[in-house]
Design a protein around this motif. Structure first.
Motif, short mmCIF file in Angstrom:
data_model
loop_
_atom_site.label_atom_id
_atom_site.label_comp_id
_atom_site.label_asym_id
_atom_site.label_seq_id
_atom_site.Cartn_x
_atom_site.Cartn_y
_atom_site.Cartn_z
N VAL A 113 0.84 -1.21 0.00
CA VAL A 113 0.00 0.00 0.00
C VAL A 113 0.87 1.25 0.00
O VAL A 113 0.67 2.17 -0.81
N LEU A 114 1.86 1.30 0.90
CA LEU A 114 2.70 2.49 1.00
C LEU A 114 3.53 2.69 -0.27
O LEU A 114 3.70 3.82 -0.74
N GLY A 115 4.06 1.59 -0.83
CA GLY A 115 4.84 1.70 -2.05
C GLY A 115 3.99 2.21 -3.21
O GLY A 115 4.44 3.04 -4.00
N GLY A 116 2.76 1.71 -3.30
CA GLY A 116 1.87 2.19 -4.36
C GLY A 116 1.54 3.66 -4.21
O GLY A 116 1.53 4.42 -5.17
N LEU A 117 1.26 4.08 -2.96
CA LEU A 117 0.98 5.50 -2.71
C LEU A 117 2.19 6.37 -3.05
O LEU A 117 2.04 7.47 -3.60
N ALA B 2 6.35 -2.33 -10.93
CA ALA B 2 5.84 -2.78 -12.22
C ALA B 2 4.33 -2.77 -12.31
O ALA B 2 3.76 -2.95 -13.39
N ALA B 3 3.64 -2.54 -11.18
CA ALA B 3 2.18 -2.50 -11.18
C ALA B 3 1.65 -1.21 -11.77
O ALA B 3 0.47 -1.10 -12.09
N LYS B 4 2.51 -0.25 -11.95
CA LYS B 4 2.11 1.06 -12.47
C LYS B 4 2.84 1.33 -13.78
O LYS B 4 4.01 0.98 -13.93
N ASP B 5 2.15 1.93 -14.73
CA ASP B 5 2.81 2.33 -15.97
C ASP B 5 3.64 3.58 -15.72
O ASP B 5 3.20 4.50 -15.02
N HIS B 6 4.82 3.61 -16.28
CA HIS B 6 5.75 4.72 -16.06
C HIS B 6 6.17 5.32 -17.39
O HIS B 6 6.35 4.61 -18.38
N ASP B 7 6.35 6.64 -17.39
CA ASP B 7 6.97 7.27 -18.56
C ASP B 7 8.40 6.78 -18.70
O ASP B 7 8.85 6.44 -19.80
N GLN C 126 -6.91 1.95 -6.80
CA GLN C 126 -6.03 1.35 -7.81
C GLN C 126 -5.13 0.30 -7.17
O GLN C 126 -4.92 -0.79 -7.71
N ILE C 127 -4.61 0.61 -5.97
CA ILE C 127 -3.77 -0.34 -5.24
C ILE C 127 -4.57 -1.58 -4.86
O ILE C 127 -4.11 -2.71 -5.00
N LYS C 128 -5.81 -1.34 -4.39
CA LYS C 128 -6.67 -2.46 -3.99
C LYS C 128 -6.94 -3.39 -5.17
O LYS C 128 -6.91 -4.63 -5.04
N ASP C 129 -7.20 -2.80 -6.34
CA ASP C 129 -7.50 -3.59 -7.53
C ASP C 129 -6.28 -4.41 -7.98
O ASP C 129 -6.44 -5.52 -8.51
N ARG C 130 -5.08 -3.88 -7.76
CA ARG C 130 -3.87 -4.55 -8.26
C ARG C 130 -3.11 -5.30 -7.17
O ARG C 130 -2.08 -5.91 -7.46
N TYR C 131 -3.63 -5.28 -5.96
CA TYR C 131 -2.91 -5.87 -4.82
C TYR C 131 -2.57 -7.34 -5.04
O TYR C 131 -1.41 -7.76 -4.90
N MET D 95 4.28 5.95 -5.30
CA MET D 95 4.40 6.09 -6.75
C MET D 95 3.23 6.84 -7.37
O MET D 95 3.15 6.98 -8.59
N GLY D 96 2.32 7.31 -6.53
CA GLY D 96 1.22 8.11 -7.05
C GLY D 96 -0.03 7.33 -7.40
O GLY D 96 -0.95 7.88 -8.03
N MET D 97 -0.11 6.07 -6.98
CA MET D 97 -1.32 5.29 -7.23
C MET D 97 -2.38 5.63 -6.18
O MET D 97 -2.05 5.91 -5.03
#
Length: 265
Positions: A127-131, A181-186, A139-144, A133-135
């Motif tokens: 949860v903290l790592g996702g937050l 890797a759970a988030k798309d990055h530029d 969104q974190i719950k869906d990809r957890y 990164m701006g998730m």
């Protein structure tokens, strides 16, 4: 600090990172630098005398290149060649002494943006790592579950519910990669993440990098294993002693580096 990339024309290749004659210089503090404590240090400041035991390291020396949307770029070179330092400069985490770095969006350096805490459980760190990164929380719950499954943390027990301090270094690295890797990055920069884990995790990691590229991101991968760069990247930068020795197709650069290493030059 990384700056916003300058606008370009309407060419088909869109630059995501531009390194323009980048120099990185940092200070190394030896035991002599601490001798005498704060009083001695304050005395040196007022006397404007040199501080003993401090030396400057010119880690990156005039590196220039342009990275484009959809590329996977491997950084290779011997230990101390400046690979990780260059990534930190691109991410804005290492000051640039001369030159400039321009980037499209905010580059994400794996293991920094997903800042995990040893005393918290793997679940809380996801949860903290996702937050970080701006998730968003939804969104974190869906990809957890995908993050946990991808990392393989629970393959030999319910480790995701245990504190991070109970994890091996490899488990921690795999979880960091899975969160990032759970988030798309530029621009996503990965420092040796694929060196951890078994062959199955490495295959999953390489497949995820391909997905990120297909979604128009740019991936940088630092690795001592040139076969990993060959299999994962289409382009490679070879750094040696802080200088850019070669920039080109991954296969050609890896072959040149392997020949150089075998020759012991």
């Amino acid at each position: 600090m990384a700056e916003t990339a300058p606008q370009t024309g309407t060419g088909t290749r869109i630059p995501t990172v531009i390194a323009d004659d980048v120099h990185v210089i940092y200070k190394v503090y030896g035991s002599g630098a601490r001798k005498g404590g704060a009083t001695a240090a304050l005395s040196r400041i007022f006397s404007r005398g040199p501080t003993p035991g401090i030396r400057e390291v010119h880690a990156v020396k005039g590196v220039s290149f342009t990275a484009y949307k959809g590329e996977a770029i491997g950084l290779i070179g011997s230990n101390g060649s400046g690979k990780s330092t260059l990534l930190k400069a691109i991410a804005g985490l290492q000051p640039v002494a001369r030159g400039a770095v321009y980037s499209h969006g905010q580059p994400s350096l794996l293991g920094v943006n997903a800042a995990l805490m040893n005393d918290l459980t793997g679940e809380r760190n996801v949860v903290l790592g996702g937050l970080a990164m701006g998730m968003g929380r939804e969104q974190i719950k869906d990809r957890y579950q995908d993050i946990v499954d991808f990392s393989g943390i629970n393959e030999k027990g319910d480790f995701i519910s245990l504190p991070m301090r109970t994890y091996s270094s490899g488990m921690g690295a795999r979880l960091r990669f899975s969160i990032a890797a759970a988030k798309d990055h530029d621009v996503l920069m990965i420092d040796e993440a694929l060196a951890t884990g078994d062959a199955a995790f490495q295959r999953r990691s390489q497949a995820r990098i391909e997905e990120l590229r297909e979604r128009a991101g740019t991936v940088f991968l630092v690795s001592h294993g040139i076969n990993t760069v060959r299999e994962t990247c289409d382009r490679a930068l070879w750094l040696e002693a802080g200088t850019l020795r070669m920039d080109g197709p991954a296969e050609e650069v890896c072959d040149a580096y392997a020949h150089h290493s075998l020759a012991g030059a």
